[in-house]
Design a protein around this motif. Structure first.
Motif, short mmCIF file in Angstrom:
data_model
loop_
_atom_site.label_atom_id
_atom_site.label_comp_id
_atom_site.label_asym_id
_atom_site.label_seq_id
_atom_site.Cartn_x
_atom_site.Cartn_y
_atom_site.Cartn_z
N UNK A 265 0.11 -7.05 3.56
CA UNK A 265 -0.83 -6.61 2.46
C UNK A 265 -0.66 -7.28 1.27
N UNK A 266 0.49 -7.80 0.85
CA UNK A 266 0.72 -8.34 -0.35
C UNK A 266 1.44 -9.73 -0.32
N UNK A 267 0.48 -10.65 -0.25
CA UNK A 267 0.98 -12.06 -0.20
C UNK A 267 1.75 -12.54 -1.19
N UNK A 268 2.05 -11.95 -2.35
CA UNK A 268 2.89 -12.55 -3.18
C UNK A 268 4.54 -11.88 -3.03
N UNK A 269 4.53 -10.96 -1.98
CA UNK A 269 5.85 -10.57 -1.60
C UNK A 269 6.77 -11.57 -1.15
N UNK A 270 6.33 -12.32 -0.22
CA UNK A 270 7.14 -13.67 0.11
C UNK A 270 8.61 -13.28 0.35
N UNK B 137 -1.51 1.61 -0.13
CA UNK B 137 -2.31 1.27 -1.36
C UNK B 137 -3.49 0.57 -1.25
N UNK B 138 -4.62 0.96 -1.60
CA UNK B 138 -5.90 0.42 -1.53
C UNK B 138 -5.73 -1.32 -2.08
N UNK B 139 -6.45 -1.97 -1.56
CA UNK B 139 -6.47 -3.53 -1.93
C UNK B 139 -6.63 -3.67 -3.33
N UNK B 140 -7.73 -2.82 -3.88
CA UNK B 140 -8.28 -2.95 -5.21
C UNK B 140 -7.16 -2.77 -6.27
N UNK B 141 -6.24 -2.05 -5.75
CA UNK B 141 -5.06 -1.85 -6.71
C UNK B 141 -4.08 -2.80 -6.28
N UNK B 142 -3.50 -2.97 -5.17
CA UNK B 142 -2.51 -3.69 -4.82
C UNK B 142 -2.53 -5.16 -5.27
N UNK B 143 -3.93 -5.65 -4.92
CA UNK B 143 -3.86 -7.01 -5.13
C UNK B 143 -4.78 -7.33 -6.33
N UNK C 275 -1.82 6.00 -8.80
CA UNK C 275 -1.78 5.86 -7.38
C UNK C 275 -0.95 4.80 -7.00
N UNK C 276 -0.71 3.54 -7.68
CA UNK C 276 0.43 2.65 -7.14
C UNK C 276 1.62 3.43 -7.05
#
Length: 375
Positions: free
Chosen positions: A166-171, A220-226, A238-239
């Protein structure tokens, strides 16, 4: 046990010959005419299954031989029958108290010798079988525990990978925070406040469950998470729900099991409360001080440090030294003061972990001068 090996020990050749003649038709017989020689033969191959040991011998008597046999790990489990002319009840009791399995008096009676030998060999065979069974069971338990640990590891990685997708920055964030927590826990395990809790087993479970801390972000919705920028107040609310969503998800998984699962219990604690602050200003429950589980307090520092030194779409990476200073500023406010002190002692380990698991293909150096991060 017709294939058993019996060692007979006596300084008189006649006595050796009599016992050998009696036993050889049924067993493999070895002989020694002194205590020193008996110890050598007993420790060699083939190792005897039983020893018939004369008590009265020059230089080294039977009791001394028995004592040395019992002191040697190679020979201590070999049963020993004393064969002696001393026939008082006190002599027999003395020999048995010193580790002899049985006691035969001279002159010997062939039927008695054969019966005593057979009894001791059967008892040894039973002990050996039980030992082998126990060894097998221990190996099987170890194998199943290892298999269970492997399943748990794969399950945790699979769940944590959902958050990574979901979060490509997590790495490598999960790997780094896992290593940070282990390093902190090891540093604190002798501290009076933490010694009772941070046992070796607890640290192992803590390290294992750490990657589950952000599992709630899958909700968490993409428009918030990303979102490539700062969140609005409503988006931030929401986050913040990811903490409870993560613990709720783990709790549902835990409820499917008949008994509590230790690493899931810790994972639930970390997911739910790792955004709480020492002064009570965190979320989701506004816990403060020692009301925050130790697992979550450790993750709080690990997570913030890694967020500060990691690049995001809306910021560059902060130098590790600058991140350290921010952690120190949060002592007694955001973070447990003793955990901050431990962090300062092992700061170099944090930097080494960060470098080892860096996002080298996409991450600027830790020495890059950057903008800050609102935490």
């Amino acid at each position: 046990m017709t294939d058993a090996t019996i060692l007979i020990v006596d300084d008189q050749p006649t006595n050796l010959a009599v016992l050998a003649q009696l036993l050889q038709p049924t067993y493999q017989v070895r002989a020694a005419n002194s205590g020193v020689r008996a110890l050598q033969v007993a420790a060699s191959v083939p190792k005897p299954d039983l020893i018939l040991l004369d008590v009265m011998m020059p230089d080294m008597d039977g009791l001394t031989v028995l004592t040395q046999l019992k002191a040697n790990p190679v020979t201590r489990d070999i049963p020993v029958i004393f064969v002696t002319a001393m026939n008082s009840s006190e002599d027999e009791e003395y020999g048995l108290e010193h580790g002899a399995a049985d006691y035969i008096t001279k002159p010997i009676t062939p039927a008695v010798v054969q019966a005593r030998v057979r009894t001791q060999l059967e008892a040894k065979q039973a002990r050996d079988w039980l030992h082998n069974q126990n060894a097998f069971l221990e190996a099987e338990v170890a194998r199943r525990l290892a298999e269970n640990d492997s399943i748990q590891f794969v399950s945790i990685r699979a769940l944590a990978h959902l958050a990574e997708i979901r979060d490509p920055e997590t790495g490598n964030h999960l790997r780094r925070t896992q290593q940070y927590i282990e390093a902190l826990a090891l540093q604190l395990r002798s501290h009076p406040r933490f010694a009772a809790t941070l046992t070796d087993r607890a640290i192992q479970l803590l390290t294992k469950s750490a990657p589950l801390h952000d599992i709630g972000k899958v909700g968490i919705p993409d428009h918030i998470l990303l979102k490539p920028g700062k969140l609005t107040p409503d988006e931030w609310e929401i986050m913040k729900t990811h903490a409870k969503m993560g613990s709720d998800a783990i709790e549902r998984a835990e409820s499917d099991n008949e008994q509590p699962v230790d690493f899931l219990t810790l994972g639930k604690e970390i997911a739910h409360w790792h955004h709480e602050k020492w002064d009570g200003s965190g979320y989701p429950d506004g816990l403060s001080g020692d009301d925050i589980p130790i697992s979550a307090r450790l993750m709080a520092l690990a997570d913030v440090f890694d967020a500060l030194i990691s690049p995001r779409v809306y910021k560059l990476a902060m130098p590790a030294e600058q991140a350290r200073d921010i952690i120190v500023t949060g002592r007694d406010k955001h973070f447990d003061p003793d955990i901050v002190d431990a962090f300062l002692v092992i700061f170099d380990q944090f930097v080494a972990i960060a470098r080892h698991f860096s996002e080298s293909a996409q991450t600027p150096s830790l020495d890059t001068i950057t903008a800050g991060l609102n935490i």
